[in-house]
Design a protein around this motif. Structure first.
Motif, PDB file in Angstrom:
ATOM      1  N   ARG A 193      28.764   4.095  35.863  1.00  0.00           N
ATOM      2  CA  ARG A 193      28.971   5.501  35.508  1.00  0.00           C
ATOM      3  C   ARG A 193      29.297   5.586  34.029  1.00  0.00           C
ATOM      4  NH1 ARG A 193      33.842   8.457  38.453  1.00  0.00           N
ATOM      5  NH2 ARG A 193      35.080   7.183  37.024  1.00  0.00           N
ATOM      6  N   MET A 194      28.678   6.555  33.345  1.00  0.00           N
ATOM      7  CA  MET A 194      28.983   6.784  31.938  1.00  0.00           C
ATOM      8  C   MET A 194      29.372   8.237  31.746  1.00  0.00           C
ATOM      9  SD  MET A 194      26.732   6.252  28.456  1.00  0.00           S
ATOM     10  CE  MET A 194      25.965   7.868  28.528  1.00  0.00           C
ATOM     11  N   LEU A 195      30.571   8.475  31.225  1.00  0.00           N
ATOM     12  CA  LEU A 195      31.044   9.811  30.903  1.00  0.00           C
ATOM     13  C   LEU A 195      31.089   9.925  29.385  1.00  0.00           C
ATOM     14  CD1 LEU A 195      33.926  10.319  33.500  1.00  0.00           C
ATOM     15  CD2 LEU A 195      31.478  10.639  33.765  1.00  0.00           C
ATOM     16  N   ALA A 196      30.206  10.725  28.838  1.00  0.00           N
ATOM     17  CA  ALA A 196      30.034  10.791  27.389  1.00  0.00           C
ATOM     18  C   ALA A 196      31.311  11.182  26.655  1.00  0.00           C
ATOM     19  CB  ALA A 196      28.915  11.777  27.048  1.00  0.00           C
ATOM     20  N   ASP A 197      32.068  12.152  27.205  1.00  0.00           N
ATOM     21  CA  ASP A 197      33.261  12.609  26.498  1.00  0.00           C
ATOM     22  C   ASP A 197      34.556  12.008  27.045  1.00  0.00           C
ATOM     23  OD1 ASP A 197      33.033  13.934  28.852  1.00  0.00           O
ATOM     24  OD2 ASP A 197      33.112  15.964  28.031  1.00  0.00           O
ATOM     25  N   ALA A 198      34.446  11.083  28.002  1.00  0.00           N
ATOM     26  CA  ALA A 198      35.636  10.420  28.541  1.00  0.00           C
ATOM     27  C   ALA A 198      35.292   8.961  28.861  1.00  0.00           C
ATOM     28  CB  ALA A 198      36.139  11.151  29.785  1.00  0.00           C
ATOM     29  N   PRO A 199      35.040   8.158  27.832  1.00  0.00           N
ATOM     30  CA  PRO A 199      34.577   6.777  28.043  1.00  0.00           C
ATOM     31  C   PRO A 199      35.566   5.886  28.780  1.00  0.00           C
ATOM     32  CG  PRO A 199      35.116   7.157  25.725  1.00  0.00           C
ATOM     33  CD  PRO A 199      35.124   8.490  26.398  1.00  0.00           C
ATOM     34  N   ASP A 200      36.835   6.296  28.847  1.00  0.00           N
ATOM     35  CA  ASP A 200      37.811   5.495  29.594  1.00  0.00           C
ATOM     36  C   ASP A 200      37.450   5.411  31.069  1.00  0.00           C
ATOM     37  OD1 ASP A 200      39.258   5.052  27.321  1.00  0.00           O
ATOM     38  OD2 ASP A 200      40.794   6.564  27.739  1.00  0.00           O
ATOM     39  N   PHE A 201      36.617   6.342  31.535  1.00  0.00           N
ATOM     40  CA  PHE A 201      36.250   6.363  32.947  1.00  0.00           C
ATOM     41  C   PHE A 201      34.854   5.804  33.203  1.00  0.00           C
ATOM     42  CE2 PHE A 201      39.256   9.869  32.224  1.00  0.00           C
ATOM     43  CZ  PHE A 201      40.304   9.396  32.998  1.00  0.00           C
ATOM     44  N   ASN A 202      34.283   5.176  32.181  1.00  0.00           N
ATOM     45  CA  ASN A 202      33.012   4.492  32.384  1.00  0.00           C
ATOM     46  C   ASN A 202      33.193   3.327  33.345  1.00  0.00           C
ATOM     47  OD1 ASN A 202      31.883   6.238  30.563  1.00  0.00           O
ATOM     48  ND2 ASN A 202      31.669   4.748  28.904  1.00  0.00           N
ATOM     49  N   VAL A 203      32.174   3.082  34.145  1.00  0.00           N
ATOM     50  CA  VAL A 203      32.195   1.961  35.089  1.00  0.00           C
ATOM     51  C   VAL A 203      30.972   1.091  34.810  1.00  0.00           C
ATOM     52  CG1 VAL A 203      32.116   1.273  37.521  1.00  0.00           C
ATOM     53  CG2 VAL A 203      33.358   3.353  36.848  1.00  0.00           C
ATOM     54  N   ASP A 204      31.192  -0.190  34.575  1.00  0.00           N
ATOM     55  CA  ASP A 204      30.090  -1.111  34.321  1.00  0.00           C
ATOM     56  C   ASP A 204      29.319  -1.362  35.616  1.00  0.00           C
ATOM     57  OD1 ASP A 204      30.727  -1.406  31.650  1.00  0.00           O
ATOM     58  OD2 ASP A 204      32.045  -3.123  32.010  1.00  0.00           O
ATOM     59  N   ALA A 205      28.006  -1.239  35.543  1.00  0.00           N
ATOM     60  CA  ALA A 205      27.175  -1.481  36.721  1.00  0.00           C
ATOM     61  C   ALA A 205      27.280  -2.936  37.161  1.00  0.00           C
ATOM     62  CB  ALA A 205      25.723  -1.132  36.418  1.00  0.00           C
ATOM     63  N   SER A 206      27.371  -3.153  38.457  1.00  0.00           N
ATOM     64  CA  SER A 206      27.371  -4.516  38.997  1.00  0.00           C
ATOM     65  C   SER A 206      25.993  -4.895  39.522  1.00  0.00           C
ATOM     66  CB  SER A 206      28.403  -4.644  40.124  1.00  0.00           C
ATOM     67  OG  SER A 206      28.107  -3.741  41.175  1.00  0.00           O
ATOM     68  N   CYS A 207      25.046  -3.964  39.412  1.00  0.00           N
ATOM     69  CA  CYS A 207      23.691  -4.190  39.915  1.00  0.00           C
ATOM     70  C   CYS A 207      22.680  -3.798  38.842  1.00  0.00           C
ATOM     71  CB  CYS A 207      23.466  -3.354  41.178  1.00  0.00           C
ATOM     72  SG  CYS A 207      21.775  -3.370  41.807  1.00  0.00           S
ATOM     73  N   GLN A 208      21.642  -4.588  38.702  1.00  0.00           N
ATOM     74  CA  GLN A 208      20.549  -4.285  37.786  1.00  0.00           C
ATOM     75  C   GLN A 208      19.254  -4.217  38.584  1.00  0.00           C
ATOM     76  OE1 GLN A 208      20.847  -7.666  35.155  1.00  0.00           O
ATOM     77  NE2 GLN A 208      22.433  -6.720  33.887  1.00  0.00           N
ATOM     78  N   VAL A 209      18.473  -3.173  38.322  1.00  0.00           N
ATOM     79  CA  VAL A 209      17.193  -2.987  39.020  1.00  0.00           C
ATOM     80  C   VAL A 209      16.077  -2.911  37.983  1.00  0.00           C
ATOM     81  CG1 VAL A 209      15.863  -1.543  40.606  1.00  0.00           C
ATOM     82  CG2 VAL A 209      18.351  -1.737  40.881  1.00  0.00           C
ATOM     83  N   ALA A 210      15.095  -3.769  38.118  1.00  0.00           N
ATOM     84  CA  ALA A 210      13.962  -3.780  37.182  1.00  0.00           C
ATOM     85  C   ALA A 210      12.928  -2.739  37.578  1.00  0.00           C
ATOM     86  CB  ALA A 210      13.316  -5.165  37.174  1.00  0.00           C
ATOM     87  N   HIS A 211      12.134  -2.317  36.606  1.00  0.00           N
ATOM     88  CA  HIS A 211      10.973  -1.493  36.921  1.00  0.00           C
ATOM     89  C   HIS A 211       9.993  -2.344  37.731  1.00  0.00           C
ATOM     90  CE1 HIS A 211      11.475   1.898  33.849  1.00  0.00           C
ATOM     91  NE2 HIS A 211      12.581   1.178  33.801  1.00  0.00           N
ATOM     92  N   ALA A 212       9.524  -1.804  38.836  1.00  0.00           N
ATOM     93  CA  ALA A 212       8.505  -2.507  39.612  1.00  0.00           C
ATOM     94  C   ALA A 212       7.212  -2.539  38.800  1.00  0.00           C
ATOM     95  CB  ALA A 212       8.279  -1.813  40.943  1.00  0.00           C
ATOM     96  N   LEU A 213       6.530  -3.679  38.826  1.00  0.00           N
ATOM     97  CA  LEU A 213       5.361  -3.872  37.965  1.00  0.00           C
ATOM     98  C   LEU A 213       4.209  -4.477  38.750  1.00  0.00           C
ATOM     99  CD1 LEU A 213       4.627  -3.576  34.907  1.00  0.00           C
ATOM    100  CD2 LEU A 213       5.220  -5.998  34.674  1.00  0.00           C
ATOM    101  N   GLY A 214       3.016  -3.945  38.561  1.00  0.00           N
ATOM    102  CA  GLY A 214       1.843  -4.502  39.225  1.00  0.00           C
ATOM    103  C   GLY A 214       1.595  -5.936  38.795  1.00  0.00           C
ATOM    104  N   VAL A 215       1.207  -6.785  39.727  1.00  0.00           N
ATOM    105  CA  VAL A 215       0.963  -8.195  39.412  1.00  0.00           C
ATOM    106  C   VAL A 215      -0.450  -8.413  38.881  1.00  0.00           C
ATOM    107  CG1 VAL A 215       2.610  -8.902  41.181  1.00  0.00           C
ATOM    108  CG2 VAL A 215       0.164  -8.833  41.739  1.00  0.00           C
ATOM    109  N   HIS A 216      -1.236  -7.353  38.815  1.00  0.00           N
ATOM    110  CA  HIS A 216      -2.630  -7.457  38.377  1.00  0.00           C
ATOM    111  C   HIS A 216      -2.979  -6.237  37.527  1.00  0.00           C
ATOM    112  CE1 HIS A 216      -3.546  -4.371  41.407  1.00  0.00           C
ATOM    113  NE2 HIS A 216      -2.667  -5.034  42.150  1.00  0.00           N
ATOM    114  N   GLU A 217      -4.081  -6.307  36.857  1.00  0.00           N
ATOM    115  CA  GLU A 217      -4.535  -5.191  36.035  1.00  0.00           C
ATOM    116  C   GLU A 217      -4.951  -4.018  36.921  1.00  0.00           C
ATOM    117  OE1 GLU A 217      -7.895  -4.217  32.567  1.00  0.00           O
ATOM    118  OE2 GLU A 217      -7.777  -6.219  33.483  1.00  0.00           O
TER     119      GLU A 217
END
Length: 373
Positions: A168-192
């Motif tokens: 979570r990112m709060l632009a005007d209250a950064p003390d309440f930001n929460v670092d993500a514990s999960c990362q999700v990649a963009h799904a990508l085609g394996v072929h053209e």
């Protein structure tokens, strides 16, 4: 020592448009010098959050909205029948203001009726627990201004599953930001692959009955068909920190993996019915760092004389995993493989072969043991 969970998936889509850009075309990316289909991480995370709402208790869920004040006020009215709405709205705004979060009247469109509510300047993600606790605190304060420390404690504890995972990112209250514990990649085609156009017509039933010719409507829609490589990882220790509960962290991690496998973005599904499941999933526990196998597909995958593209993609994924392991000496602590048909052979040796039910049960046991040590 941190524990990471890597989730790799191969999923084939028929002609579809599950994630489109501002022109209505399927999203694409260039990788390995050729265009590929792409499905954004945001699109798949949104579908995962939606799946959470059907699988988790409401107390474990969050709400992302500019109109959070309205939700708190409704909760106040439920807790205290007859509570003055304007007073409640003022007290909610004052509570948020004490921690640096500004609420203001939304801009009204021309001829739009007045609406007595307040909005944040951006989408604000709070857990249902945090919304309920803030409402309870306002009711109990009985008109007294809440202290900054009390509001801060409410907003920075008892996070929902989606806040704990995606941050979570709060632009005007950064003390309440929460670092993500999960990362999700963009799904990508394996072929053209490149978008194609579907020219469609709609028949006017009344005109048809009158035996007149011609279409009532014509148009085009863009579509693509690809085998996608999907990847995500979870920092289990980071998830525990965000939830402040090891048992809850295990349950949320397992639910995320289930939703990652089964949920799907809903773009144009009524037009294409592209409701597929991954043909191959590899889930690995690691004690070093997350590792994506996306470079297995830097050279576009092509079908061979003996096997189709799905098999060749699985074979490339397995080869990449083995080469990275041998080169860097970074072995997963444990791996599980779900696969259909001859893809089981292509992924042989990459992990313990299983099915979804057993995978989730095994992961729950494995992760609990890791956190207990």
């Amino acid at each position: 020592m941190s524990t990471f969970i890597d989730i790799h998936a191969l999923q084939t889509l028929p002609p579809s448009n599950i994630n489109r850009d501002d022109t209505g075309a399927p999203k694409t990316a260039t990788f390995g010098g050729v265009p590929r289909q792409r499905v954004s991480s945001q699109a798949w995370k949104s579908s995962i959050r939606q799946d959470f709402s059907e699988s988790l208790d409401s107390s474990q869920l969050g709400l992302r909205t500019k109109r959070v004040a309205e939700k708190v006020v409704k909760q106040i009215e439920q807790l205290s029948e007859g509570y003055d709405k304007e007073k409640a709205l003022s007290e909610v705004a004052a509570a948020f203001k004490t921690v640096g979060i500004s609420l203001a009247e939304p801009k009204k469109k021309k001829n739009e009726e007045e609406d007595s509510t307040l909005e944040s300047g951006y989408l604000l993600l709070l857990s249902n627990q945090q919304i309920n606790r803030l409402a309870q605190a306002i009711v109990e304060a009985n008109g007294e201004k809440l202290k900054k420390a009390d509001v801060a404690k409410i907003l920075d504890t008892q996070h929902s599953a989606d806040i704990a995972l995606f941050g979570r990112m709060l632009a005007d209250a950064p003390d309440f930001n929460v670092d993500a514990s999960c990362q999700v990649a963009h799904a990508l085609g394996v072929h053209e692959s490149e978008p194609e156009f579907d020219y469609y017509t709609a028949v006017d039933d009344v005109v048809k009955e009158a035996e007149e010719s011609g279409a009532g409507m014509i148009g085009t829609v863009e579509m693509m068909s690809s085998t996608l490589y999907r990847y995500a990882n979870i920092n289990l220790n980071g998830l525990v920190k965000n939830l402040d509960d090891s048992e809850a962290a295990v349950a949320v991690a397992v639910q995320f993996i289930k939703s990652f496998i089964t949920a799907m973005p809903t773009g144009k599904q009524n037009s294409f019915a592209n409701r597929t499941l991954p043909e191959a999933v590899v889930v690995s526990l690691r004690d070093d760092r997350p590792v994506s196998y996306v470079n297995a597909f830097e050279t576009p995958v092509k079908e061979s004389a003996e096997h189709g593209r799905r098999y060749e993609a699985a074979k490339a994924l397995a080869a990449e995993a083995q080469e990275l392991s041998e080169t860097y000496g970074m072995e997963p602590v444990k791996s599980y493989v779900l696969a259909v048909g001859d893809l089981k052979t292509a992924l042989e040796g990459l992990g313990e072969e299983t099915n979804l039910k057993v995978l989730l049960e095994s992961l729950s046991t494995d992760l609990s043991k890791v956190l207990a040590n």
